[in-house]
Design a protein around this motif. Structure first.
Motif, PDB file in Angstrom:
ATOM      1  N   ASN A   1       0.881  -1.152   0.026  1.00 23.50           N
ATOM      2  CA  ASN A   1       0.029   0.023   0.019  1.00 23.50           C
ATOM      3  C   ASN A   1       0.990   1.217   0.074  1.00 23.50           C
ATOM      4  O   ASN A   1       1.492   1.532   0.958  1.00 23.50           O
TER       5      ASN A   1
ATOM      6  N   ASP B   1       0.111   4.201  -0.049  1.00 20.98           N
ATOM      7  CA  ASP B   1      -0.192   5.224   0.574  1.00 20.98           C
ATOM      8  C   ASP B   1      -0.015   5.186   2.216  1.00 20.98           C
ATOM      9  O   ASP B   1      -0.206   6.249   2.852  1.00 20.98           O
TER      10      ASP B   1
ATOM     11  N   LYS C   1       1.489   5.725   5.565  1.00 19.58           N
ATOM     12  CA  LYS C   1       2.484   7.082   5.938  1.00 19.58           C
ATOM     13  C   LYS C   1       3.731   6.672   6.434  1.00 19.58           C
ATOM     14  O   LYS C   1       4.499   7.713   6.283  1.00 19.58           O
TER      15      LYS C   1
ATOM     16  N   ASN D   1      -1.733  14.734   3.798  1.00 22.88           N
ATOM     17  CA  ASN D   1      -2.437  13.424   3.031  1.00 22.88           C
ATOM     18  C   ASN D   1      -1.177  12.442   2.780  1.00 22.88           C
ATOM     19  O   ASN D   1      -1.287  11.474   2.379  1.00 22.88           O
ATOM     20  N   LYS D   2       0.243  12.739   3.476  1.00 23.75           N
ATOM     21  CA  LYS D   2       1.137  11.772   3.531  1.00 23.75           C
ATOM     22  C   LYS D   2       1.392  11.229   4.738  1.00 23.75           C
ATOM     23  O   LYS D   2       1.170  10.088   4.836  1.00 23.75           O
TER      24      LYS D   2
ATOM     25  N   LYS E   1       2.437  13.927  -3.666  1.00 19.63           N
ATOM     26  CA  LYS E   1       1.996  12.745  -3.313  1.00 19.63           C
ATOM     27  C   LYS E   1       2.048  11.914  -4.656  1.00 19.63           C
ATOM     28  O   LYS E   1       2.687  10.715  -4.711  1.00 19.63           O
TER      29      LYS E   1
ATOM     30  N   LYS F   1       4.255   8.583  -5.629  1.00 21.36           N
ATOM     31  CA  LYS F   1       3.834   7.457  -5.740  1.00 21.36           C
ATOM     32  C   LYS F   1       4.264   6.796  -7.211  1.00 21.36           C
ATOM     33  O   LYS F   1       4.992   5.430  -7.124  1.00 21.36           O
TER      34      LYS F   1
END
Length: 708
Positions: free
Chosen positions: A3, A5, A7, A73-74, A548, A552
């Protein structure tokens, strides 16, 4: 499939910025750097901190103030969590900054340059300071006493003030102590030179002189305590861009910024009494964690004053004298040279003068019909602006996209906007909701029976002052496809059309519509072409990396075996070297005498290499909230030159830091028999060699005489 995403794969933006400023401060700690250069790094670190508090910390406090608990958001840290971590790290950072300053000042005293307190002076020196106080300081000072009829004054941001505790001397037992504020004059030098004795140079701090004589301001009271403090206010400007006159709106907000923004930081002298601290805290309504007690002069940017001390060349780096650009050696006519080939300039190693000369020559050339240019930050006495004014006065059609919202340069740009308009230039104040950060100039010239377009594009501002300090790359070209794009770009900006009508570019790409997608497509292309036998390759150099979606995509490329080297001077939210996520990504940061500012992007593209320069970093603000330009470098010798520049940066073993997956940076050192390679010094010496080896007579790039 991991994943991406999570953190744990990201570094917080604000903490990464603090890590950058710690690297700046590390250059002040480095004893191999000349002493006055170390003091300059301290000043830069202090100035950086001011802006960080005024903008980034202020923004987080605004979120808390309105009750927002939305995580970023990170790393998924809430505003409160970020402020807690920032406070811890910033307090340690400030303590280290002042400890470094004290060490540097001790070293300076061993060079015969001493800072002393008035108590340690001779009678003759004290008499000199008394006269200096009466003649130069006393007439400026204004004591403001605080009582039931006079509330605490509106103290301006980043001014140094004295908090004074007074005891009435009228003999009445029931009279309460008084409190007063005195602002220290900002136009006077912080370091006051005493008459030289015994070959030594002795200085006294301005605040010490004022403290020594401050009782003279309060004839009816006894001064119990006097201590310095400084506040930092929220400096963000909130604009209603739908107003009829945005220039007047910005002027109004600038007047409000210094005295009306919320206080985000209070700096005080370390020896200020607890009573005085609590009194200031309550009056300024600030939290304990926002108070910074410093062991040294408040506002460490003052150390920049010492940098230019005369007869101290041995304590500074040798001055860098920009060379004639290698692509212009032997050139007599700049337009003729650009018509023949693309020309690259590498500032500050190569002179910025040709850029100024380009606009200057266009202004006076009877065959030039139009000049169009973007301006974001320009110098205080800009020869570029002077040339544009002259062009308009000579009857050229001059269009300037001047960004009024360039933070902390708003007042300067407002003044230039007025002068340009008075000269007959057509000035556009950017676009609603977006900052125009692009660096582009277009000259339309009649040659025979046709119009030819000459274009200058760059990674840095049209600022002749910062061009001697910032490393940037720019390019001249007369390519028809880029000329078409430049024309369409300016027409789009001046026409204020809807995003849906963004032109279809032939060569360039722009933000906020299309640039991020272009970068994502280039990264995906490397993934598609990467094989175990011939892995893909990405090399990118920029100021900051925060977006982000880009991060990614880089993680996905790493997982596909693409080898990625990033040189990111400042903020980097990507966490390199994580197995299964970023093990094929390496991140470096170069901190040196010059400020690394160029943005260079290399993609292997299966062997058909692609190289780009841009005004944009891989930051969300650049890719989504600004007008930016990415442009290709297609001429083979210039592509080779950019690859050489990137490789030298990655070989630096003097000024380069490497980011570990932990988020910590370590400085690279020469190993074994390795020769030291400082990339900035290398590039300058390389420019000098090219200039020295050429015996051709070049175009005389002379400074432009500024209009009075």
């Amino acid at each position: 499939m991991r994943n991406l995403d999570s953190k744990s794969y990201y570094i917080n933006r604000e903490l990464s910025w603090l890590a950058f400023n710690e690297r700046v401060l590390a250059e002040a700690i480095q004893k191999g750097n000349p002493l006055l250069e170390r003091l300059k790094f301290i000043s830069i670190a202090a100035s950086n901190l001011d802006e960080f508090f005024m903008v980034r910390v202020a923004g987080l406090k605004d979120q808390v103030k309105i009750g927002s608990n939305h995580p970023e958001n990170k790393t998924q840290m809430t505003p409160v969590q970020q402020l807690v971590e920032i406070s811890k790290r910033a307090h340690n950072h400030v303590a280290k900054l002042y400890a470094t300053a004290k060490s540097c000042m001790h070293a300076l005293s061993r060079q015969g340059i001493k800072m002393v307190h008035p108590h340690r002076l001779s009678r003759e020196q004290r008499d000199f300071l008394a006269r200096y106080f009466y003649e130069h300081i006393f007439p400026i000072l204004t004591p403001i006493t605080i009582d039931s009829t006079r509330p605490f004054p509106k103290v301006a941001s980043r001014t140094i003030n004295f908090a004074v505790l007074l005891e009435a001397t009228d003999g009445e037992d029931d009279v309460e102590d008084l409190f007063a504020v005195v602002q220290m004059p900002s136009m006077l030098p912080r370091f006051i030179a005493l008459p030289a004795t015994s070959g030594e140079r002795t200085f006294v701090m301005l605040e010490d002189v004022i403290k020594e004589h401050i009782a003279l301001l309060f004839a009816d009271s006894t001064v119990v305590e006097a201590a310095c403090f400084r506040i930092t206010r929220n400096a963000d400007i909130t604009l209603d861009e739908d107003v009829e006159d945005i220039l007047k709106e910005i002027q109004k907000e600038l007047k409000n910024r210094r005295k009306k923004g919320d206080i985000v930081r209070l700096e005080i002298e370390e020896n200020m009494s607890h009573t005085m601290q609590m009194t200031l805290r309550d009056w300024l309504t600030i939290m304990d964690e926002d108070i910074y007690a410093v062991d040294g002069p408040i506002d460490a940017t003052c150390f920049a004053e010492l940098y230019h001390l005369p007869d101290c060349d041995h304590l500074r780096y040798a001055p860098l004298a920009p060379q004639i650009p290698r692509d212009l050696l032997g050139v007599q006519d700049i337009f003729q040279a650009i018509a023949q080939k693309d020309i690259m300039l590498f500032h500050p190693y190569e002179s910025f003068d040709p850029v100024v000369q380009f606009i200057h020559q266009a202004a006076n050339d009877i065959d030039v019909f139009a000049i169009k240019q973007t301006l974001y930050r320009v110098s205080g006495n800009s020869p570029i602006v002077s040339a544009l004014k002259r062009a308009a006065e000579n009857g050229k059609q001059v269009t300037v996209i001047l960004e009024l919202k360039a933070r902390f340069d708003e007042a300067n740009n407002i003044e230039w906007a007025k002068r340009l308009e008075e000269s007959g230039c057509h000035v556009i104040y950017g676009l609603v909701g977006l900052k125009t950060h692009s660096k582009i100039a277009l000259v339309v010239r009649k040659e025979g029976d046709r119009l030819r377009r000459y274009v200058h594009l760059g990674t840095g501002n049209y600022n002749d002052t910062t061009a001697r300090i910032y490393t940037d790359i720019s390019m001249f070209t007369a390519r028809e496809d880029i000329g078409d794009d430049a024309t369409a770009f300016f027409n789009f900006l001046t026409g204020c059309r809807e995003p849906s009508s963004v032109p279809s570019w032939k060569q360039i790409c722009t933000a906020p519509h299309g640039l991020k997608d272009k970068f994502l497509a280039l990264i995906q292309n490397e993934i598609n072409q990467s094989t175990p036998e011939k892995p893909g390759r990405i090399i990118a150099k920029m100021n900051s990396l925060t977006n982000k979606d880009i991060i990614k995509a880089l993680y996905q490329a790493s997982n596909a075996g693409v080898q990625i080297d990033l040189t990111v001077r400042g903020i980097c939210c990507l966490r390199p070297g994580r197995p299964g996520v970023s093990e094929n990504i390496r991140v470096s940061s170069i901190i040196g005498p010059q400020l690394e500012h160029s943005r260079i992007f290399y993609f292997q593209n299966g062997g058909d290499e692609l190289l780009y320069l841009s005004s944009a970093d891989w930051m969300t603000r650049n890719l989504e909230n600004r007008v930016e330009i990415l442009f290709p470098v297609v001429q083979e010798n210039l592509k080779d030159r950019l690859k050489h520049i990137l490789n030298i940066h990655l070989s630096d073993n003097v000024n380069r830091y490497i980011l570990a997956s932990s988020g910590l940076y370590r400085k690279v050192r020469p190993k074994g028999s390795d020769m030291p390679l400082a990339s900035q010094l290398y590039f300058y010496e390389e420019a000098c060699r090219h200039a020295a080896n050429s015996h051709a007579t070049s175009i005389p790039f002379v400074p432009i005489t500024l209009e009075t």
